[in-house]
Design a protein around this motif. Structure first.
Motif, PDB file in Angstrom:
ATOM      1  N   ARG A 119       1.820   0.413  11.118  1.00 32.73           N
ATOM      2  CA  ARG A 119       2.564   0.808   9.918  1.00 32.73           C
ATOM      3  C   ARG A 119       4.019   1.123  10.276  1.00 32.73           C
ATOM      4  O   ARG A 119       4.322   1.595  11.372  1.00 32.73           O
ATOM      5  CB  ARG A 119       1.957   2.074   9.291  1.00 32.73           C
ATOM      6  N   ARG A 120       4.887   0.926   9.306  1.00 32.42           N
ATOM      7  CA  ARG A 120       6.249   1.479   9.333  1.00 32.42           C
ATOM      8  C   ARG A 120       6.281   2.542   8.254  1.00 32.42           C
ATOM      9  O   ARG A 120       6.023   2.257   7.080  1.00 32.42           O
ATOM     10  CB  ARG A 120       7.294   0.393   9.067  1.00 32.42           C
ATOM     11  N   ILE A 121       6.587   3.765   8.661  1.00 31.21           N
ATOM     12  CA  ILE A 121       6.515   4.876   7.716  1.00 31.21           C
ATOM     13  C   ILE A 121       7.822   5.655   7.693  1.00 31.21           C
ATOM     14  O   ILE A 121       8.600   5.637   8.641  1.00 31.21           O
ATOM     15  CB  ILE A 121       5.351   5.831   8.060  1.00 31.21           C
ATOM     16  N   TRP A 122       8.017   6.353   6.555  1.00 35.76           N
ATOM     17  CA  TRP A 122       9.184   7.216   6.382  1.00 35.76           C
ATOM     18  C   TRP A 122       8.685   8.664   6.387  1.00 35.76           C
ATOM     19  O   TRP A 122       8.307   9.195   5.337  1.00 35.76           O
ATOM     20  CB  TRP A 122       9.881   6.917   5.066  1.00 35.76           C
ATOM     21  N   ALA A 139       4.095  10.812   4.724  1.00 31.38           N
ATOM     22  CA  ALA A 139       5.152   9.808   4.825  1.00 31.38           C
ATOM     23  C   ALA A 139       4.983   8.734   3.754  1.00 31.38           C
ATOM     24  O   ALA A 139       3.889   8.514   3.234  1.00 31.38           O
ATOM     25  CB  ALA A 139       5.111   9.157   6.213  1.00 31.38           C
ATOM     26  N   TRP A 140       6.102   8.075   3.458  1.00 30.40           N
ATOM     27  CA  TRP A 140       6.053   6.875   2.630  1.00 30.40           C
ATOM     28  C   TRP A 140       5.655   5.713   3.536  1.00 30.40           C
ATOM     29  O   TRP A 140       6.252   5.502   4.586  1.00 30.40           O
ATOM     30  CB  TRP A 140       7.404   6.596   1.991  1.00 30.40           C
ATOM     31  N   CYS A 141       4.614   4.991   3.149  1.00 32.78           N
ATOM     32  CA  CYS A 141       4.115   3.887   3.957  1.00 32.78           C
ATOM     33  C   CYS A 141       4.619   2.569   3.387  1.00 32.78           C
ATOM     34  O   CYS A 141       4.360   2.261   2.209  1.00 32.78           O
ATOM     35  CB  CYS A 141       2.577   3.912   3.988  1.00 32.78           C
ATOM     36  N   GLU A 142       5.347   1.795   4.192  1.00 29.84           N
ATOM     37  CA  GLU A 142       5.863   0.514   3.717  1.00 29.84           C
ATOM     38  C   GLU A 142       4.731  -0.468   3.433  1.00 29.84           C
ATOM     39  O   GLU A 142       4.831  -1.295   2.519  1.00 29.84           O
ATOM     40  CB  GLU A 142       6.826  -0.076   4.744  1.00 29.84           C
ATOM     41  N   ARG A 163       1.455   8.391   1.870  1.00 27.89           N
ATOM     42  CA  ARG A 163       0.170   8.498   2.531  1.00 27.89           C
ATOM     43  C   ARG A 163       0.180   9.671   3.515  1.00 27.89           C
ATOM     44  O   ARG A 163       1.237  10.082   3.996  1.00 27.89           O
ATOM     45  CB  ARG A 163      -0.159   7.205   3.289  1.00 27.89           C
TER      46      ARG A 163
END
Length: 231
Positions: free
Chosen positions: A165-168, A183-186, A192
């Protein structure tokens, strides 16, 4: 480390010692030469820091520099100590050290009559079940949150499925046995929760994510409020 930050760090080191600490020890912790350390101490003394000591003997910072005496009630002091003890036992080593350093700074400027309460509080943190072990550097995760940087992670979910995953990352929840990264999951295009003990690896991406952290946090809190309202 820039000089201004080094001077603040030096003040913190001196505050953490009640008795004189050698110049050699201070220089090693700051990763500077003894000559540089002596110049830094002279600078702090010129700015009003009551640092006593000399070469070959050691240095000690007398209480009261920069901050006025802090006036806390007994309950406030006990709350601070209790919270610091919880952090020391339930989090990673960096936060544990941070909690102790914070107490040292508070102790350095407390009025004499309140210092005993700080040292002798009888409020204790009870034992908990064995906590899970993080496989990633939690200090790096917290730095990513502060800097609003993207993390690339390898994650194993509750069913044992592996995904990348790439997450924010924008929040971190601490519980007795686990920690949860919010985090926001791309991949999912939504917010999530990720248990940190299920993050197998992480890589900091030197790119700021698009939505400011405080906006993501506000959105997440709104979803929690909606969830409670629907119950």
């Amino acid at each position: 480390m820039v000089r201004s930050q080094r001077l603040l760090t030096l003040i913190g080191l001196l505050r953490s010692h009640r008795y004189p600490v050698s110049g050699k020890t201070l220089a090693e912790k700051l990763n500077v030469s003894l000559r540089t350390l002596y110049r830094d101490i002279a600078t702090l003394q010129e700015q009003g820091a009551n640092i006593e000591g000399e070469t070959g003997v050691g240095y000690v910072l007398k209480p009261g520099f920069l901050l006025p005496p802090l006036m806390f009630t007994e309950e406030e002091i006990e709350a601070l100590v209790l919270g610091a003890r919880w952090v020391a036992q339930r989090t990673d080593s960096q936060l544990s050290n941070g909690a102790q350093n914070a107490l040292n700074k508070i102790a350095a400027v407390l009025p004499v009559e309140l210092k005993d309460i700080l040292d002798d509080t009888t409020l204790l943190i009870g034992p908990s079940k064995e906590s899970t072990t993080d496989t990633v550097d939690m200090a790096e995760v917290r730095q990513a949150i502060r800097d609003e940087k993207i993390l690339s992670i390898d994650y194993r979910d509750l069913k044992g499925k592996y995904t990348q995953r790439r997450i924010w990352p924008f929040a971190l929840g601490y519980f007795d046995e686990v920690r949860v990264l919010v985090a926001w999951c791309e991949l999912r295009q939504d917010i999530r929760n990720f248990r940190t003990d299920r993050i197998l690896s992480s890589e900091l991406i030197e790119t700021r994510y698009a939505t400011p952290r405080h906006v993501l946090l506000k959105q997440w809190r709104a979803t929690l409020h909606e969830s409670k309202s629907s119950q």
